[in-house]
Motif scaffolding. Structure first.
Motif, PDB file in Angstrom:
ATOM      1  N   GLU A  38       6.148  42.434  56.810  1.00 59.32           N
ATOM      2  CA  GLU A  38       5.764  41.747  58.009  1.00 59.32           C
ATOM      3  C   GLU A  38       6.452  40.451  58.253  1.00 59.32           C
ATOM      4  O   GLU A  38       6.709  40.223  59.041  1.00 59.32           O
ATOM      5  N   LEU A  39       6.441  39.832  57.002  1.00 54.90           N
ATOM      6  CA  LEU A  39       7.134  38.593  56.744  1.00 54.90           C
ATOM      7  C   LEU A  39       8.527  38.735  57.396  1.00 54.90           C
ATOM      8  O   LEU A  39       9.114  37.874  58.238  1.00 54.90           O
ATOM      9  N   MET A  40       9.265  39.728  56.869  1.00 56.49           N
ATOM     10  CA  MET A  40      10.663  39.941  57.245  1.00 56.49           C
ATOM     11  C   MET A  40      10.691  40.217  59.032  1.00 56.49           C
ATOM     12  O   MET A  40      11.680  39.744  59.588  1.00 56.49           O
ATOM     13  N   ALA A  41       9.703  41.052  59.407  1.00 53.43           N
ATOM     14  CA  ALA A  41       9.854  41.364  60.792  1.00 53.43           C
ATOM     15  C   ALA A  41       9.697  40.135  61.739  1.00 53.43           C
ATOM     16  O   ALA A  41      10.026  40.293  62.939  1.00 53.43           O
ATOM     17  N   VAL A  42       8.748  39.199  61.272  1.00 54.56           N
ATOM     18  CA  VAL A  42       8.413  38.186  62.476  1.00 54.56           C
ATOM     19  C   VAL A  42       9.342  36.887  62.228  1.00 54.56           C
ATOM     20  O   VAL A  42       9.178  35.869  62.845  1.00 54.56           O
ATOM     21  N   ALA A  43      10.509  36.953  61.260  1.00 56.78           N
ATOM     22  CA  ALA A  43      11.063  35.827  60.868  1.00 56.78           C
ATOM     23  C   ALA A  43      11.751  35.905  62.459  1.00 56.78           C
ATOM     24  O   ALA A  43      12.406  36.641  62.933  1.00 56.78           O
ATOM     25  N   PRO A  44      12.078  34.549  62.860  1.00 55.89           N
ATOM     26  CA  PRO A  44      12.736  34.342  64.451  1.00 55.89           C
ATOM     27  C   PRO A  44      14.060  34.724  64.269  1.00 55.89           C
ATOM     28  O   PRO A  44      14.926  34.711  63.401  1.00 55.89           O
ATOM     29  N   LYS A  45      14.698  35.248  65.341  1.00 54.79           N
ATOM     30  CA  LYS A  45      15.943  35.614  65.621  1.00 54.79           C
ATOM     31  C   LYS A  45      16.254  35.158  66.820  1.00 54.79           C
ATOM     32  O   LYS A  45      15.430  34.913  67.741  1.00 54.79           O
ATOM     33  N   HIS A  46      17.452  34.619  67.065  1.00 52.31           N
ATOM     34  CA  HIS A  46      17.794  34.116  68.400  1.00 52.31           C
ATOM     35  C   HIS A  46      19.525  33.924  68.429  1.00 52.31           C
ATOM     36  O   HIS A  46      20.070  33.623  67.437  1.00 52.31           O
ATOM     37  N   LEU A  55      13.863  27.209  65.412  1.00 50.44           N
ATOM     38  CA  LEU A  55      12.858  28.171  65.125  1.00 50.44           C
ATOM     39  C   LEU A  55      12.636  28.581  63.707  1.00 50.44           C
ATOM     40  O   LEU A  55      11.274  28.640  63.325  1.00 50.44           O
ATOM     41  N   ARG A  56      13.610  28.666  62.890  1.00 46.35           N
ATOM     42  CA  ARG A  56      13.499  28.719  61.533  1.00 46.35           C
ATOM     43  C   ARG A  56      12.723  27.895  60.845  1.00 46.35           C
ATOM     44  O   ARG A  56      12.001  28.208  59.932  1.00 46.35           O
ATOM     45  N   GLY A  62       5.346  26.977  59.048  1.00 43.88           N
ATOM     46  CA  GLY A  62       4.020  27.604  59.375  1.00 43.88           C
ATOM     47  C   GLY A  62       3.927  29.002  58.815  1.00 43.88           C
ATOM     48  O   GLY A  62       3.377  29.085  57.787  1.00 43.88           O
ATOM     49  N   VAL A  63       4.409  29.797  59.499  1.00 43.37           N
ATOM     50  CA  VAL A  63       4.244  31.494  58.987  1.00 43.37           C
ATOM     51  C   VAL A  63       4.305  31.829  57.723  1.00 43.37           C
ATOM     52  O   VAL A  63       4.023  32.501  56.668  1.00 43.37           O
ATOM     53  N   MET A  64       5.786  31.362  57.286  1.00 40.36           N
ATOM     54  CA  MET A  64       6.314  31.692  56.317  1.00 40.36           C
ATOM     55  C   MET A  64       5.491  31.067  54.935  1.00 40.36           C
ATOM     56  O   MET A  64       5.257  31.842  53.898  1.00 40.36           O
TER      57      MET A  64
END
Length: 141
Positions: A38-46, A55-56, A62-64
């Motif tokens: 899940e952590l890898m999946a929600v890491a921001p991409k742009h 974003l990172r 926060g999330v990480m």
């Protein structure tokens, strides 16, 4: 041909001795590995490099951090090293994730992010020294 990384990891883990036979220990491993995914999946991409860095940075703060605190809590409940009583596929996944962050593969994430997490660091270090892991990488040289 088979698919689904966690299913394949479980299968290989059972063959290689990295997946617990005890159902409760297996639950701990499954909880950790799914959360790591899940952590890898929600890491921001742009596509915009500046926006990605922004974003990172927010993601790390926060999330990480929430995920890292969760992983650390699981490891501490288990005695301070590993997600289960014996080295597991979840420990291997954590090791790979931390290693990729430390080597700069996660653009915009501080390479030293996990260094203050004693249980995570101990788990990663134990996997790096695990005789099966060391032997595997030695066989690839």
């Amino acid at each position: 041909m088979h698919c689904q990384s966690v299913s394949l990891a479980r299968y290989a883990g059972k063959l290689g001795g990295f997946y617990p036979t005890d159902p409760v220990q297996a639950l701990f491993v499954d909880e950790a590995i799914e959360s790591l995914n899940e952590l890898m999946a929600v890491a921001p991409k742009h596509s915009d490099p500046e926006e990605l860095l922004k974003l990172r940075k927010e993601f790390q703060a926060g999330v990480m951090t929430k995920y890292a605190d969760f992983f650390e809590g699981l490891i501490q409940k288990n005695g301070g090293v590993g997600f289960a009583a014996t080295p597991s596929i979840a420990d291997l996944t954590l090791w790979g994730t931390v290693k990729s962050i430390r080597t700069g593969d996660w653009t915009g994430i501080d390479a030293t992010f996990f260094d203050s997490y004693k249980g995570i660091t101990a788990t990663v270090d134990s996997i790096a020294k695990n005789e099966k892991v060391v032997a595997y990488y030695a066989s690839k040289e």
